[in-house]
Scaffold this motif. Structure first.
Motif, PDB file in Angstrom:
ATOM      1  N   ILE A 263      31.653  38.469  28.342  1.00 26.10           N
ATOM      2  CA  ILE A 263      31.429  39.897  28.588  1.00 26.10           C
ATOM      3  C   ILE A 263      30.727  40.104  29.928  1.00 26.10           C
ATOM      4  O   ILE A 263      31.168  40.900  30.768  1.00 26.10           O
ATOM      5  CB  ILE A 263      30.587  40.511  27.458  1.00 26.10           C
ATOM      6  CG1 ILE A 263      31.369  40.511  26.138  1.00 26.10           C
ATOM      7  CG2 ILE A 263      30.164  41.931  27.816  1.00 26.10           C
ATOM      8  CD1 ILE A 263      30.519  40.845  24.919  1.00 26.10           C
ATOM      9  N   ARG A 264      29.635  39.388  30.136  1.00 27.73           N
ATOM     10  CA  ARG A 264      28.826  39.623  31.327  1.00 27.73           C
ATOM     11  C   ARG A 264      29.531  39.233  32.617  1.00 27.73           C
ATOM     12  O   ARG A 264      29.269  39.800  33.677  1.00 27.73           O
ATOM     13  CB  ARG A 264      27.507  38.855  31.191  1.00 27.73           C
ATOM     14  CG  ARG A 264      26.568  39.527  30.213  1.00 27.73           C
ATOM     15  CD  ARG A 264      25.393  38.669  29.792  1.00 27.73           C
ATOM     16  NE  ARG A 264      24.956  37.712  30.772  1.00 27.73           N
ATOM     17  CZ  ARG A 264      24.264  36.617  30.458  1.00 27.73           C
ATOM     18  NH1 ARG A 264      23.981  36.351  29.196  1.00 27.73           N
ATOM     19  NH2 ARG A 264      23.875  35.791  31.392  1.00 27.73           N
ATOM     20  N   TYR A 265      30.449  38.257  32.530  1.00 29.62           N
ATOM     21  CA  TYR A 265      31.145  37.809  33.733  1.00 29.62           C
ATOM     22  C   TYR A 265      32.600  38.290  33.784  1.00 29.62           C
ATOM     23  O   TYR A 265      33.336  37.877  34.670  1.00 29.62           O
ATOM     24  CB  TYR A 265      31.077  36.276  33.834  1.00 29.62           C
ATOM     25  CG  TYR A 265      29.676  35.797  34.163  1.00 29.62           C
ATOM     26  CD1 TYR A 265      29.258  35.661  35.483  1.00 29.62           C
ATOM     27  CD2 TYR A 265      28.766  35.519  33.148  1.00 29.62           C
ATOM     28  CE1 TYR A 265      27.971  35.239  35.786  1.00 29.62           C
ATOM     29  CE2 TYR A 265      27.471  35.104  33.443  1.00 29.62           C
ATOM     30  CZ  TYR A 265      27.075  34.968  34.755  1.00 29.62           C
ATOM     31  OH  TYR A 265      25.797  34.559  35.044  1.00 29.62           O
ATOM     32  N   ALA A 266      32.992  39.174  32.862  1.00 32.67           N
ATOM     33  CA  ALA A 266      34.359  39.736  32.837  1.00 32.67           C
ATOM     34  C   ALA A 266      35.381  38.641  33.107  1.00 32.67           C
ATOM     35  O   ALA A 266      36.225  38.741  34.008  1.00 32.67           O
ATOM     36  CB  ALA A 266      34.487  40.861  33.855  1.00 32.67           C
ATOM     37  N   VAL A 267      35.322  37.581  32.307  1.00 36.59           N
ATOM     38  CA  VAL A 267      36.011  36.329  32.610  1.00 36.59           C
ATOM     39  C   VAL A 267      37.520  36.489  32.782  1.00 36.59           C
ATOM     40  O   VAL A 267      38.096  36.017  33.770  1.00 36.59           O
ATOM     41  CB  VAL A 267      35.692  35.281  31.525  1.00 36.59           C
ATOM     42  CG1 VAL A 267      36.655  34.100  31.588  1.00 36.59           C
ATOM     43  CG2 VAL A 267      34.256  34.787  31.701  1.00 36.59           C
ATOM     44  N   CYS A 268      38.174  37.118  31.835  1.00 36.57           N
ATOM     45  CA  CYS A 268      39.637  37.174  31.918  1.00 36.57           C
ATOM     46  C   CYS A 268      40.109  38.023  33.100  1.00 36.57           C
ATOM     47  O   CYS A 268      41.062  37.663  33.804  1.00 36.57           O
ATOM     48  CB  CYS A 268      40.211  37.689  30.605  1.00 36.57           C
ATOM     49  SG  CYS A 268      40.026  36.497  29.244  1.00 36.57           S
ATOM     50  N   HIS A 269      39.435  39.120  33.338  1.00 34.48           N
ATOM     51  CA  HIS A 269      39.776  39.946  34.501  1.00 34.48           C
ATOM     52  C   HIS A 269      39.490  39.200  35.796  1.00 34.48           C
ATOM     53  O   HIS A 269      40.226  39.352  36.787  1.00 34.48           O
ATOM     54  CB  HIS A 269      38.991  41.256  34.464  1.00 34.48           C
ATOM     55  CG  HIS A 269      39.345  42.209  35.555  1.00 34.48           C
ATOM     56  ND1 HIS A 269      38.691  42.219  36.778  1.00 34.48           N
ATOM     57  CD2 HIS A 269      40.297  43.173  35.628  1.00 34.48           C
ATOM     58  CE1 HIS A 269      39.217  43.156  37.546  1.00 34.48           C
ATOM     59  NE2 HIS A 269      40.189  43.752  36.880  1.00 34.48           N
ATOM     60  N   ASP A 270      38.451  38.395  35.805  1.00 33.96           N
ATOM     61  CA  ASP A 270      38.081  37.659  37.016  1.00 33.96           C
ATOM     62  C   ASP A 270      39.176  36.678  37.420  1.00 33.96           C
ATOM     63  O   ASP A 270      39.415  36.468  38.613  1.00 33.96           O
ATOM     64  CB  ASP A 270      36.763  36.923  36.787  1.00 33.96           C
ATOM     65  CG  ASP A 270      36.087  36.511  38.090  1.00 33.96           C
ATOM     66  OD1 ASP A 270      36.320  37.181  39.115  1.00 33.96           O
ATOM     67  OD2 ASP A 270      35.325  35.534  38.071  1.00 33.96           O
ATOM     68  N   VAL A 289      37.015  29.943  37.480  1.00 36.23           N
ATOM     69  CA  VAL A 289      36.239  30.838  36.618  1.00 36.23           C
ATOM     70  C   VAL A 289      35.587  30.060  35.481  1.00 36.23           C
ATOM     71  O   VAL A 289      34.412  30.273  35.156  1.00 36.23           O
ATOM     72  CB  VAL A 289      37.137  31.961  36.076  1.00 36.23           C
ATOM     73  CG1 VAL A 289      36.404  32.760  35.006  1.00 36.23           C
ATOM     74  CG2 VAL A 289      37.566  32.883  37.216  1.00 36.23           C
ATOM     75  N   VAL A 290      36.309  29.138  34.872  1.00 39.19           N
ATOM     76  CA  VAL A 290      35.742  28.355  33.768  1.00 39.19           C
ATOM     77  C   VAL A 290      34.634  27.432  34.267  1.00 39.19           C
ATOM     78  O   VAL A 290      33.622  27.240  33.596  1.00 39.19           O
ATOM     79  CB  VAL A 290      36.851  27.565  33.045  1.00 39.19           C
ATOM     80  CG1 VAL A 290      36.259  26.549  32.065  1.00 39.19           C
ATOM     81  CG2 VAL A 290      37.770  28.526  32.302  1.00 39.19           C
ATOM     82  N   GLU A 291      34.795  26.882  35.452  1.00 42.04           N
ATOM     83  CA  GLU A 291      33.732  26.061  36.032  1.00 42.04           C
ATOM     84  C   GLU A 291      32.509  26.919  36.326  1.00 42.04           C
ATOM     85  O   GLU A 291      31.368  26.474  36.165  1.00 42.04           O
ATOM     86  CB  GLU A 291      34.222  25.386  37.318  1.00 42.04           C
ATOM     87  CG  GLU A 291      33.173  24.508  38.008  1.00 42.04           C
ATOM     88  CD  GLU A 291      32.655  23.384  37.132  1.00 42.04           C
ATOM     89  OE1 GLU A 291      31.492  22.960  37.331  1.00 42.04           O
ATOM     90  OE2 GLU A 291      33.392  22.918  36.237  1.00 42.04           O
TER      91      GLU A 291
END
Length: 339
Positions: A263-270, A289-291
């Motif tokens: 949520i905090r890093y908007a991972v999928c959108h990033d 992004v995962v790293e």
């Protein structure tokens, strides 16, 4: 063999187009060979294969990506092996609370639902919200109103007992003694730490991403959340951009892991943003992004696919249930990092 030797179609820019492709995940976490009997591994692998076949059958017959991801996730919701639907984990109050989302990359339409207690297949509720006529005026519904909508559409309801599995109830009881091992959660409930080789708080979100013959991308994600989460907690899975994203111009992404970080890093959108603005491939963007999650002690992984059928499945934990399928191939399924 080089990809071009397979005589696959190419784009005007010379890129290989793999055609219809489906990629799935069944959760991420402390999944170790040493404590995972081979016969149990094969049960999980076969469940992943079946999910892939269910979804790809639709793509192969000319169906849409949105139909394929719903079918793949629906199978995993009905399987006791995954933390979604039948095999979901319990809240700290001993309840099942489910959530799901779905997104159509061809038009940026999305639907999500959360705080569900009696819906057998949350992903079908999300899909129904997306396609019903007249259209639902909201992206996100929760709790009693979401279930009222589902009842009006005659979706299948079940009692809480339907979701019970002995494994998840045991994890719930163990979790009352050991709080989440992630540093984000230490001390928030019981103030005890947990050994790294004993994690009673699995992160078993399921998800699917597909691209169909028309080049349209869709993503579906569903979960029971984190073991012994607070009742009423909403994770990343139903939050568009955090746990789910799809757009034809870049990629579709579904995440699994510690939802607070997603949520905090908007991972999928990033992931999609790195492709759009930096010109990275789906593999480069997803891996970066995962790293980045690892660097802030966020455990998790994603599966992603671009419009050409290129697949990415990075994760930063010991294992992630995952797999993909394309035309003229058997499902490719994996569990551990060295698979």
């Amino acid at each position: 063999m080089h990809l071009n030797e397979l005589n696959l179609p190419t784009t005007a820019h010379g890129r290989v187009n793999h055609g219809p492709t489906l990629v799935i995940h069944g959760g991420v976490g402390t999944i170790l060979r040493t404590s995972f009997p081979r016969e149990e591994q094969e049960q999980y692998l076969e469940a992943l294969r079946t999910s892939l076949r269910d979804g790809f059958r639709i793509l192969e017959s000319g169906g849409t990506a949105i139909d394929a991801v719903e079918a793949a996730v629906r199978y995993m919701e009905d399987s006791p092996f995954f933390n979604a639907g039948k095999g979901a984990v319990y809240t700290i109050g001993g309840n099942i609370e489910l959530e799901a989302s779905i997104m159509d990359g061809s038009n940026h339409r999305a639907s999500a639902c959360t705080l569900l207690h009696h819906i057998r297949n949350p992903i079908t509720l999300a899909r129904t919200m997306l396609t019903t006529k007249p259209p639902v005026p909201h992206v996100f519904l929760g709790g009693a109103q979401a279930e009222a909508f589902a009842r009006d559409k005659e979706l299948e309801f079940v009692e809480q007992g339907y979701f019970y599995t002995e494994k998840r109830w045991k994890q719930h009881i163990e979790g009352l003694e050991y709080p989440p091992s992630n540093s984000e959660s230490k001390g928030t409930v019981y103030g005890k730490s947990v050994p790294r080789d004993h994690d009673p708080n699995p992160m078993g979100t399921v998800g699917a991403v597909a691209v169909d013959r028309e080049g349209n991308i869709a993503t579906a994600t569903s979960t029971g959340g984190r073991n012994n989460k607070w009742d009423g907690r909403i994770g990343d899975t139903p939050l568009i951009g955090s746990g789910t994203w799809a757009e034809n111009a870049t990629c579709g992404v579904s995440g699994t892991g510690n939802g607070e970080f997603f949520i905090r890093y908007a991972v999928c959108h990033d992931v999609a943003s790195r492709m759009r603005y930096l010109g990275e491939s789906v593999q480069e963007a997803a891996a970066t992004v995962v790293e980045g999650l690892r660097k802030v002690e966020g455990e998790g992984g994603v599966v992603a696919v671009d419009r050409y059928g290129e697949v990415a499945m990075p994760f930063n934990s010991p294992g992630m249930y995952r797999g993909y399928i394309r035309a003229d191939m058997e499902p490719q399924v994996f569990i551990f990092g060295d698979d």
